[in-house]
Design an enzyme around this catalytic site. Structure first.
Site, PDB file in Angstrom:
ATOM      1  N   ASP A  31      23.240 -13.081 -41.143  1.00  0.00           N
ATOM      2  CA  ASP A  31      23.184 -12.458 -39.926  1.00  0.00           C
ATOM      3  C   ASP A  31      24.217 -11.052 -39.898  1.00  0.00           C
ATOM      4  OD1 ASP A  31      22.352 -13.517 -36.631  1.00  0.00           O
ATOM      5  OD2 ASP A  31      23.566 -11.935 -36.911  1.00  0.00           O
ATOM      6  N   GLU A 151      13.678 -23.705 -26.427  1.00  0.00           N
ATOM      7  CA  GLU A 151      15.232 -24.347 -26.451  1.00  0.00           C
ATOM      8  C   GLU A 151      15.556 -25.651 -25.662  1.00  0.00           C
ATOM      9  OE1 GLU A 151      17.165 -20.970 -25.214  1.00  0.00           O
ATOM     10  OE2 GLU A 151      16.289 -19.396 -26.512  1.00  0.00           O
ATOM     11  N   PHE A 245       3.209 -27.958 -17.673  1.00  0.00           N
ATOM     12  CA  PHE A 245       3.500 -26.653 -17.201  1.00  0.00           C
ATOM     13  C   PHE A 245       2.838 -26.618 -15.834  1.00  0.00           C
ATOM     14  CE2 PHE A 245       5.386 -26.062 -20.936  1.00  0.00           C
ATOM     15  CZ  PHE A 245       5.927 -25.071 -20.926  1.00  0.00           C
ATOM     16  N   CYS A 256      12.130 -15.587 -23.821  1.00  0.00           N
ATOM     17  CA  CYS A 256      10.513 -15.489 -24.515  1.00  0.00           C
ATOM     18  C   CYS A 256       9.463 -15.138 -23.619  1.00  0.00           C
ATOM     19  CB  CYS A 256      10.103 -16.899 -25.098  1.00  0.00           C
ATOM     20  SG  CYS A 256      10.883 -17.065 -26.781  1.00  0.00           S
TER      21      CYS A 256
HETATM   22  N1  LIG Z   1      14.351 -18.455 -28.455  1.00  0.00           N
HETATM   23  C1  LIG Z   1      13.316 -19.353 -28.637  1.00  0.00           C
HETATM   24  O1  LIG Z   1      13.311 -20.166 -28.212  1.00  0.00           O
HETATM   25  C2  LIG Z   1      12.170 -18.393 -29.241  1.00  0.00           C
HETATM   26  C3  LIG Z   1      11.039 -19.291 -29.502  1.00  0.00           C
HETATM   27  C4  LIG Z   1      10.078 -18.753 -30.129  1.00  0.00           C
HETATM   28  C5  LIG Z   1      10.021 -17.499 -30.721  1.00  0.00           C
HETATM   29  N2  LIG Z   1      11.214 -16.768 -30.450  1.00  0.00           N
HETATM   30  C6  LIG Z   1      11.247 -15.697 -31.077  1.00  0.00           C
HETATM   31  O2  LIG Z   1      12.196 -15.609 -32.314  1.00  0.00           O
HETATM   32  C7  LIG Z   1      12.905 -14.171 -32.209  1.00  0.00           C
HETATM   33  C8  LIG Z   1      14.317 -14.685 -32.291  1.00  0.00           C
HETATM   34  O3  LIG Z   1      14.803 -15.028 -31.209  1.00  0.00           O
HETATM   35  P1  LIG Z   1      16.131 -15.624 -30.855  1.00  0.00           P
HETATM   36  O4  LIG Z   1      16.125 -16.391 -29.385  1.00  0.00           O
HETATM   37  O5  LIG Z   1      16.537 -16.829 -32.016  1.00  0.00           O
HETATM   38  O6  LIG Z   1      16.982 -14.446 -30.835  1.00  0.00           O
HETATM   39  P2  LIG Z   1      18.696 -14.330 -30.821  1.00  0.00           P
HETATM   40  O7  LIG Z   1      18.923 -13.036 -30.158  1.00  0.00           O
HETATM   41  O8  LIG Z   1      19.246 -15.704 -30.506  1.00  0.00           O
HETATM   42  O9  LIG Z   1      18.900 -14.278 -32.430  1.00  0.00           O
HETATM   43  C9  LIG Z   1      18.663 -13.197 -33.335  1.00  0.00           C
HETATM   44  C10 LIG Z   1      19.755 -12.975 -34.423  1.00  0.00           C
HETATM   45  O10 LIG Z   1      19.340 -11.951 -35.224  1.00  0.00           O
HETATM   46  C11 LIG Z   1      20.280 -11.309 -35.683  1.00  0.00           C
HETATM   47  N3  LIG Z   1      20.184  -9.970 -36.467  1.00  0.00           N
HETATM   48  C12 LIG Z   1      19.688  -8.902 -35.926  1.00  0.00           C
HETATM   49  N4  LIG Z   1      19.636  -7.943 -36.992  1.00  0.00           N
HETATM   50  C13 LIG Z   1      19.542  -8.736 -38.105  1.00  0.00           C
HETATM   51  C14 LIG Z   1      19.429  -8.305 -39.383  1.00  0.00           C
HETATM   52  N5  LIG Z   1      19.157  -7.108 -39.837  1.00  0.00           N
HETATM   53  N6  LIG Z   1      19.961  -9.155 -40.446  1.00  0.00           N
HETATM   54  C15 LIG Z   1      20.021 -10.588 -39.820  1.00  0.00           C
HETATM   55  N7  LIG Z   1      20.034 -10.843 -38.710  1.00  0.00           N
HETATM   56  C16 LIG Z   1      20.146  -9.960 -37.779  1.00  0.00           C
HETATM   57  C17 LIG Z   1      21.402 -10.964 -34.417  1.00  0.00           C
HETATM   58  O11 LIG Z   1      22.488 -10.902 -34.775  1.00  0.00           O
HETATM   59  C18 LIG Z   1      21.239 -12.480 -33.747  1.00  0.00           C
HETATM   60  O12 LIG Z   1      22.288 -13.383 -34.066  1.00  0.00           O
HETATM   61  C19 LIG Z   1      12.440 -13.627 -31.121  1.00  0.00           C
HETATM   62  O13 LIG Z   1      11.423 -12.660 -31.880  1.00  0.00           O
HETATM   63  C20 LIG Z   1      11.918 -14.358 -30.351  1.00  0.00           C
HETATM   64  O14 LIG Z   1      10.962 -13.875 -29.461  1.00  0.00           O
HETATM   65  C21 LIG Z   1      12.369 -17.247 -29.723  1.00  0.00           C
END
Ligand SMILES: NC(=O)c1ccc[n+]([C@@H]2O[C@H](COP(=O)([O-])OP(=O)(O)OC[C@H]3O[C@@H](n4cnc5c(N)ncnc54)[C@H](O)[C@@H]3O)[C@@H](O)[C@H]2O)c1
Length: 432
Positions: A31, A151, A245, A256
């Site tokens: 990260d 989540e 749902f 999301c």
């Molecule tokens: N949160 C969910 O439940 C969920 C479920 C399915 C899909 N998604 C998708 O997954 C993706 C991530 O979601 P999330 O909730 O984990 O996001 P998040 O914001 O919790 O985490 C993203 C992380 O990526 C890091 N980051 C940014 N640029 C980076 C780089 N160049 N190299 C390494 N790390 C970097 C950030 O610092 C952050 O810690 C999104 O596209 C989201 O839509 C999320």
């Protein structure tokens, strides 16, 4: 067993890394957030996700954390991309973090596969492929492996998914990504990259449509005297429909659904198509949160000078995630009507919730309040001794935004209780 680098130590990246380590792979999570990586290196998990800390501890010998790209990719065979894709002002997905990962990828002189876990618009894989080729990384493969975990139950969802979707430009890259999941018993849907990208967006849109659908049914129930809980039960037992749902409430939020629905709507619009159904789903959801205000006003009259307790702040139970939480809209709306807002949540402690006193216990949040709104379905709310608490409120008004509590019991406990789409004084057809 394989070497997997995961870019992004957020909700998805950490769960993906932890589960791959549990499956026996060697994982490096990278990260750019140094504070986050230092915490993880010191054994502290920076997010609240049930079970995550334990899995990371149990499989600690197979997972490590770094901020360094070279270190992460050095022996990787797969580079999972799990960075954020938030909405831009235009509603499109902001892919800047994805592009940074693609541009940072070093030449490694052997075949690796970049695997997209982040939710991205259809066509992103094609663009990434071009960018990799333009950088001379022609032997870097590309696959889409979208994430469907929720989540709060993410670890279970990852290890026992309904399906695993893998789209790849080259068959053998798809085979390799599918094989990473050996040990997980689930159907694997193999397809082209664009279809894999669309599966994720379409699945989310289908779930949101069900939520807005049942919320509209709830609103009609209120106007006609039916009870949406019984209606949902009766509808959901139809095998063609199913029960999930179909729980009426104050609408969806989270990291999301809101952004992915906007991104799909914009994706369609950018391609010249007006996605009418999805536009309605989004609008219904927006209005649903605001209906709580009318319910409060029905019981309290003007909200000016009233104290309203928001019970639950996170966008749903078992997470500390505040992104697009309905509580944020409610707090803002209540304040603009002149109400004083206070709140309780067992884990979420948002720092940017302006002028909202955050209290440690439900009892403190409710004492002296003119009304309470159940915003998040935390189990603590079902376990509360509501009869005892009723005595401490200024006026015992409860709006149950999650249809958690029993209306008859709440009224017997002395409350003016109203839920969503359920019988309540003042609901139902007007009689003369
Ligand atoms: N949160 C969910 O439940 C969920 C479920 C399915 C899909 N998604 C998708 O997954 C993706 C991530 O979601 P999330 O909730 O984990 O996001 P998040 O914001 O919790 O985490 C993203 C992380 O990526 C890091 N980051 C940014 N640029 C980076 C780089 N160049 N190299 C390494 N790390 C970097 C950030 O610092 C952050 O810690 C999104 O596209 C989201 O839509 C999320």
């Amino acid at each position: 067993m394989s070497n997997v680098a995961v870019f992004g130590a957020g909700y998805v990246g950490l769960v993906t890394g932890a589960c791959f380590a549990q499956l026996g792979h060697d994982v490096v999570v990278r990260d750019i957030n140094e504070e986050r990586i230092s915490a993880l290196q010191a054994g502290r998990v920076p997010i609240f996700e049930p079970g995550l800390e334990q899995v990371l501890e149990e499989h600690g010998e197979r997972i490590r954390f770094t901020t360094d790209v070279g270190d992460a990719v050095e022996s990787a065979e797969f580079v999972y991309v799990a960075v954020g894709t938030p909405p831009t002002h235009s509603g499109d997905a902001d892919l800047s973090a994805v592009w940074t990962v693609v541009d940072e990828l070093p030449q490694v002189g052997r075949r690796i596969v970049v695997v997209m876990k982040s939710t991205v618009p259809v066509g992103t894989g094609e663009k990434v492929r071009h960018r990799l080729d333009a950088r001379g990384l022609t032997d870097v493969g590309y696959a889409s492996n979208p994430e469907f975990t929720a989540e709060g139950t993410a670890l279970r969802d990852f290890m026992t998914p309904d399906r695993i979707v893998v789209g790849a430009f080259r068959e053998e890259d798809g085979d390799a990504v599918a094989a990473l999941h050996d040990g997980i018993a689930a159907p694997i849907v193999r397809c082209d990259v664009a279809s894999a990208e669309m599966v994720k967006l379409a699945a989310n849109a289908a779930l949101m449509t069900r939520i807005s659908f049942i919320n509209e049914i709830a609103n009609v129930c209120e106007a006609t005297g039916a009870d949406v809980v019984r209606v949902a039960e009766g509808v959901g037992l139809d095998r063609r429909i199913g029960p999930s749902f179909l729980r009426a409430g104050i609408g969806y939020g989270g990291s999301c659904f809101p952004k992915d629905s906007l991104a799909l709507k914009q994706l369609a619009a950018n391609s010249g198509y007006h996605f009418q159904l999805l536009s309605a789903v989004i609008e219904v959801n927006e209005l649903q949160k605001r209906r709580v205000l009318a319910k409060l006003e029905r019981h309290l009259g003007s909200l000016r000078g009233r104290t309203v307790a928001l019970l639950g702040l996170a966008f749903k139970a078992n997470t500390d995630d505040m992104r697009e939480a309905p509580s944020l809209v409610l707090a803002g709306r209540l304040q603009s009507e002149g109400a004083t807002v206070r709140a309780w949540d067992p884990v979420a402690r948002p720092r940017d919730l302006k002028d909202v006193e955050q209290l440690d216990t439900l009892e403190e949040a409710l004492a002296g309040a003119d009304a309470a709104v159940i915003v998040t379905e935390w189990s603590e709310l079902a376990d509360l001794d509501w009869a005892a608490v009723a005595q401490t409120m200024k006026t015992p008004v409860v709006i149950d935004g999650r249809n958690m509590l029993d209306p008859a019991e709440m009224r017997a406990a002395g409350y003016r209780y109203e839920a969503i789409g359920r019988a309540a004084p003042g609901n139902g057809p007007e009689t003369t």
